[in-house]
Enzyme design. Structure first.
Site, PDB file in Angstrom:
ATOM      1  N   HIS A   1      38.676 -43.660   0.566  1.00 33.48           N
ATOM      2  CA  HIS A   1      38.368 -42.230   0.523  1.00 33.48           C
ATOM      3  C   HIS A   1      39.479 -41.468  -0.201  1.00 33.48           C
ATOM      4  O   HIS A   1      39.205 -40.599  -1.032  1.00 33.48           O
ATOM      5  CB  HIS A   1      38.179 -41.707   1.949  1.00 33.48           C
ATOM      6  N   ASP A   2      40.743 -41.800   0.102  1.00 36.29           N
ATOM      7  CA  ASP A   2      41.863 -41.171  -0.600  1.00 36.29           C
ATOM      8  C   ASP A   2      41.778 -41.451  -2.100  1.00 36.29           C
ATOM      9  O   ASP A   2      42.026 -40.561  -2.925  1.00 36.29           O
ATOM     10  CB  ASP A   2      43.203 -41.677  -0.066  1.00 36.29           C
TER      11      ASP A   2
ATOM     12  N   ASP B   1      32.950 -38.201   0.623  1.00 36.11           N
ATOM     13  CA  ASP B   1      32.855 -38.019   2.075  1.00 36.11           C
ATOM     14  C   ASP B   1      31.708 -38.834   2.665  1.00 36.11           C
ATOM     15  O   ASP B   1      31.848 -39.455   3.721  1.00 36.11           O
ATOM     16  CB  ASP B   1      32.676 -36.541   2.415  1.00 36.11           C
TER      17      ASP B   1
END
Length: 138
Positions: A63-64, A105
């Site tokens: 996600h990062d 997300d």
């Protein structure tokens, strides 16, 4: 408990993606992102370094990376639009940045759901000093 209060207070003034991310995690994984993932492992929460500790922490690492690849926007504050169609989240709208962040997300929330069995309480409130090693590139 102190960390939870700090995170809660920080989120009170946040608009856009972080609040929407919490909503997507709840819809897709059936858990509160704030309670389960805000201070987990080496990558779930603010920042991140070292090697991901398990599959759940790897969700946050990916996600990062996804946020890092978002072009010309601030992933933590941009709002986005999504709908639910046949039980699936569909990202859309007129804002390309928002759509990118929504997809990041959504992928993380699906990853959390799919890796619930890997979640270990030993990585909740994991100390950054325990995050060692060089992670693979994004």
């Amino acid at each position: 408990m102190r960390t939870l209060w700090i995170v809660a207070v920080l989120l009170l003034g946040v608009e856009g993606s972080l609040v929407q991310f919490e909503t997507l995690i709840m819809k897709i994984a059936g858990r509160s992102g704030l309670l389960w993932y805000s201070a987990y492992g080496c990558y779930c929460g603010w920042g991140g370094h070292g090697l991901p500790q398990d599959a759940t922490d790897r969700c946050c690492f990916v996600h990062d990376c996804c946020y890092g690849k978002a072009t010309d926007c601030n992933p933590k504050t941009v709002s986005y639009t999504y709908s639910e169609e046949n039980g699936e989240i569909v990202c859309g709208g007129d804002n390309p940045c928002g759509t990118q962040i929504c997809e990041c997300d959504k992928a993380a929330a699906i990853c959390f759901r799919d890796n619930i069995p890997s979640y270990s309480n030993k990585y909740w409130l994991f100390l950054p000093k325990n995050c060692r090693g060089d992670p693979e590139p994004c």
